[in-house]
Scaffold this motif. Structure first.
Motif, PDB file in Angstrom:
ATOM      1  N   VAL A   1       0.837  -1.205   0.000  1.00 38.21           N
ATOM      2  CA  VAL A   1       0.000   0.000   0.000  1.00 38.21           C
ATOM      3  C   VAL A   1       0.875   1.259   0.000  1.00 38.21           C
ATOM      4  O   VAL A   1       0.583   2.225  -0.701  1.00 38.21           O
TER       5      VAL A   1
ATOM      6  N   GLU B   1       2.051   2.482  -3.308  1.00 37.03           N
ATOM      7  CA  GLU B   1       0.977   3.095  -4.117  1.00 37.03           C
ATOM      8  C   GLU B   1       0.717   4.523  -3.671  1.00 37.03           C
ATOM      9  O   GLU B   1       0.492   5.410  -4.493  1.00 37.03           O
ATOM     10  N   LEU B   2       0.776   4.732  -2.348  1.00 39.69           N
ATOM     11  CA  LEU B   2       0.413   6.039  -1.823  1.00 39.69           C
ATOM     12  C   LEU B   2       1.562   7.036  -1.860  1.00 39.69           C
ATOM     13  O   LEU B   2       1.350   8.232  -1.822  1.00 39.69           O
TER      14      LEU B   2
ATOM     15  N   PRO C   1       4.667   6.975  -4.100  1.00 40.42           N
ATOM     16  CA  PRO C   1       5.631   6.482  -5.090  1.00 40.42           C
ATOM     17  C   PRO C   1       6.866   7.367  -5.218  1.00 40.42           C
ATOM     18  O   PRO C   1       7.897   6.922  -5.719  1.00 40.42           O
TER      19      PRO C   1
ATOM     20  N   THR D   1       9.421   2.367  -3.509  1.00 43.60           N
ATOM     21  CA  THR D   1       9.185   1.419  -4.602  1.00 43.60           C
ATOM     22  C   THR D   1       9.165   0.012  -3.991  1.00 43.60           C
ATOM     23  O   THR D   1       9.430  -0.151  -2.805  1.00 43.60           O
TER      24      THR D   1
END
Lengths: 73, 446
Positions: A20, A23-24, A26, A30
Motif C-alpha cells: 500500500v 501506491e500512496l 511512489p 518502490t
C-alpha cells in the motif's frame, strides 16, 4: 538554527509486503521483486509530508514510521 | 544502593605491578589448560577492583580507546554515555556471551576460565552507568561455571546489584543486541526485533535503558578499571589499542584461542611459517558475518578493524579460519550460506527471500554451475537487494561473506563455470553445528 529532518523507516519484522505504501507514496517508496518496500533514505521535503503521513497511516501492519531528527546548521 | 555490604578487596591485597606491554593480558597465567581462575587467584593476579568507580569512569574509557569485541568495534565510552540514566528508570547491564558463531570459542573460554574478569567488568559497567541489574546472557555450556563464579562472589559480598543468568538460545542470531533483549524479556527468545525507532540503549530489558556489551569487552574493562587507560594503550595501535582474543581454525590440528596485540601482523600472531602460504586457499576473517581475504594479503595485514574494513571485511568477534588446499572453497561457502539461511530468524521479507535466493545460487555455483543462466551476475544483484533491509545485521553479514568469497575465489568460480564443478571431494572443513541442530525457518515468501 536547527533544521527538522523527516525520514521514513520500515519495521521489516512487521512488514508483510502489502505494498500500500508504494501506491500512496511512489515519490519515495518502490517495491522489490518480492513486493517489499524499498524506501529512499533521503529527507522528505515539506510539500511531500502529507503523502508520507498518509502512507504510514495506511499501512495495514503499522510497519511504517516517520522519524524526526533535529540537525543543527 | 540496596544496603548490601561492598567488600571488593581480599583481606590482604597484594597487587604486583603488571607491565603494560605484557601479552597475554586476559589469558595471562600458567594455569593448567581448561582450569578456572577462582576469586582468590583472580585477586592475587590482578588485585582488587578499585572502590569509588562512578560515571567519571566513562572519560577513562574514552581515553583508553577500547572498542567493542562482540563484532561491531563500536567505541565503548561512547556507547556507555548513550545509555541514559534517569531517576525513574535505572538502566540494566547485559554481559553478552551468547556467541552464536560456530567458529568462535573465546567468549565461552573467558566465561569458563576467567569468569571474574567478565564479572568485574559488568560490575564496573553497573556502577558507571548507575544500573540496578546485571544480567549474564551466556550459552548453555557456560551456565554452570558462571553460576559458580557468581555464587563465589555473593559469598564474599562483591556485588552491589543483583546478578542474574539467562541462557541464550542456541542459534546464530541470538547474540544480536535486540535478540538478547527479546530473550531476557521472554518475548520471542533469540529473535531480533526492529529497533530503528527506539533503540535498546533507550528501551531494552523491561523497557529500561540497556547496555548490552560483549563479555570480552567487559574483561578488558576490568583491567582498565585497575590499571588505567595509559596502561591499556601499552600495546596495540592508537586507533585500536589493547589486545584481542582470536579463535583460530586451520592453523593447527585443533582450533585454538589466543590473545594478540591489535595491530600485530596476522601471520605473526598465528606464528605462520611464510613458506607454507601455498597450503592455504584463503583466509576467513570475522567468521560467517565477516569476509574472505587472499592468504598472503591476510597474513601480512596488521590486525585492526580499520585495516580489515578497508579490505572489505571485519575482525568481527575475532574468528580466523585458514582454508586448506584440498577442499572446494565454493562448496564450503555454499554449505555455510545454506546454514546461514536456515539460521535466519525468518521474520523479515527481504532477508527470507534474499537469503533463500543466495543459498540456491551458491549451491548451483558449487554443484551445477551450468544451471546458472547468467553466470555470476545475479549474485551481487541479489546481495544489493538484501543489504541493510533486515531488523538485524544478519543479511548484511551473509552478503559480505558471499561477495568476498566471489572475489577471493573468483578464479575457482570461473573454472566451475567453464569446466563444471571441481573434483575435489575432501571432507567439509568450515565448522558448522551438526545437521540435526539445523532449523528450518518459517516461510515467508510470497
Amino acid at each position: 538554527m536547527s533544521k527538522r529532518l523527516v525520514t521514513l523507516v520500515v519495521d521489516p519484522v512487521s512488514c508483510d509486503g502489502h505494498g500500500v505504501c508504494a501506491e500512496l507514496f511512489p515519490e519515495r517508496i518502490t517495491l522489490d521483486p518480492w513486493g517489499f518496500p524499498l524506501i529512499s533514505g533521503e529527507a522528505i521535503p515539506h510539500h511531500l509530508l502529507d503523502h508520507a503521513h498518509r502512507a504510514a497511516e495506511s499501512c495495514p501492519r503499522l510497519a511504517l514510521a516517520l522519524l524526526e531528527r533535529r540537525v543543527s546548521g | 544502593m540496596n544496603g548490601r555490604a561492598t567488600i571488593d578487596a581480599p583481606p590482604t591485597p597484594r597487587q604486583s605491578r603488571v607491565e603494560a606491554d605484557r601479552v597475554p593480558r586476559l589469558l595471562a597465567g600458567s594455569d593448567a589448560p581448561g582450569s578456572t581462575v577462582g576469586l582468590d587467584q583472580h585477586w592475587r593476579r590482578w588485585g582488587p577492583l578499585p572502590r569509588g568507580i562512578d560515571s567519571s569512569f566513562i572519560d577513562e574509557l574514552d581515553r583508553s580507546g577500547l572498542r567493542g569485541h562482540g563484532g561491531a568495534w563500536f567505541p565503548v565510552g561512547t556507547k556507555w554515555r548513550s545509555v541514559r540514566r534517569s531517576l525513574t528508570r535505572r538502566p540494566v547491564v547485559v554481559a553478552n556471551g551468547a556467541e552464536g558463531e560456530p567458529a568462535s570459542g573465546k567468549d565461552l573460554l573467558l566465561l569458563t576460565q576467567r569468569p571474574h574478569l567478565v564479572l568485574d567488568g559488568a560490575t564496573v559497567a553497573a556502577r558507571t552507568i548507575g544500573a540496578s541489574r546485571v544480567i549474564l546472557h551466556v550459552s548453555a555450556a557456560a551456565r554452570e561455571p558462571v553460576a559458580r563464579a557468581v555464587h563465589e562472589r555473593d559469598r564474599r559480598g562483591c556485588e552491589t546489584v543483583p546478578v542474574e543468568i539467562v541462557v541464550a538460545p542456541d542459534r546464530f542470531v541470538a547474540g544480536q543486541e535486540s535478540a538478547v533483549v527479546a530473550t531476557i524479556n521472554d518475548r520471542r527468545p533469540g529473535l531480533p526485533t526492529f529497533t530503528g525507532v527506539s533503540p535498546v540503549r533507550e528501551r531494552g530489558v523491561d523497557g529500561r535503558p540497556t547496555l548490552v556489551q560483549n563479555v570480552e569487552t567487559l574483561a578488558h574493562v576490568a583491567l582498565i578499571a585497575r590499571f588505567g587507560a595509559a596502561w591499556f594503550r601499552g600495546v596495540g595501535t592508537p586507533e585500536s589499542p589493547g589486545t584481542a582474543l582470536l579463535t583460530v581454525t586451520g592453523r593447527w590440528s585443533e582450533p585454538r584461542i589466543l590473545e594478540t596485540p591489535l595491530g600485530a601482523r596476522l601471520g605473526d600472531a598465528l606464528g605462520f611459517p611464510p613458506h607454507e602460504v601455498h597450503r592455504v586457499q584463503g583466509v576467513l576473517l570475522g567468521g560467517f558475518g565477516g569476509g574472505w581475504m587472499p592468504t598472503e594479503r591476510a597474513l601480512a595485514m596488521p590486525l585492526t578493524e580499520e585495516v580489515a574494513r578497508a579490505q572489505g571485511t571485519s575482525i568481527g568477534a575475532g574468528v580466523v579460519v585458514l582454508l586448506p588446499q584440498g577442499t572446494c572453497p565454493l562448496a564450503e561457502v555454499s554449505r555455510v550460506v545454506t546454514y546461514l539461511e536456515a539460521e535466519g530468524a525468518g521474520q523479515c521479507g527481504p532477508c527470507v527471500n534474499g537469503l533463500s535466493g543466495l543459498s540456491r545460487l551458491m549451491s548451483l555455483l558449487a554443484s551445477h554451475p551450468a544451471a546458472l543462466g547468467d553466470g555470476l551476475a545475479s549474485i551481487p544483484v541479489l546481495c544489493d537487494l538484501v543489504e541493510g533491509r533486515g531488523a538485524c545485521r544478519h543479511p548484511d553479514g551473509v552478503t559480505r561473506f558471499v561477495r568476498t568469497a566471489l572475489q577471493v575465489f573468483g578464479e575457482h568460480a570461473a573454472a566451475h563455470l567453464r569446466h563444471g564443478p571441481c573434483a575435489i571431494t575432501g571432507p567439509p572443513f568450515l565448522p558448522l553445528p551438526s545437521p540435526h541442530r539445523l532449523r528450518r525457518t518459517t516461510g515467508m515468501s510470497r
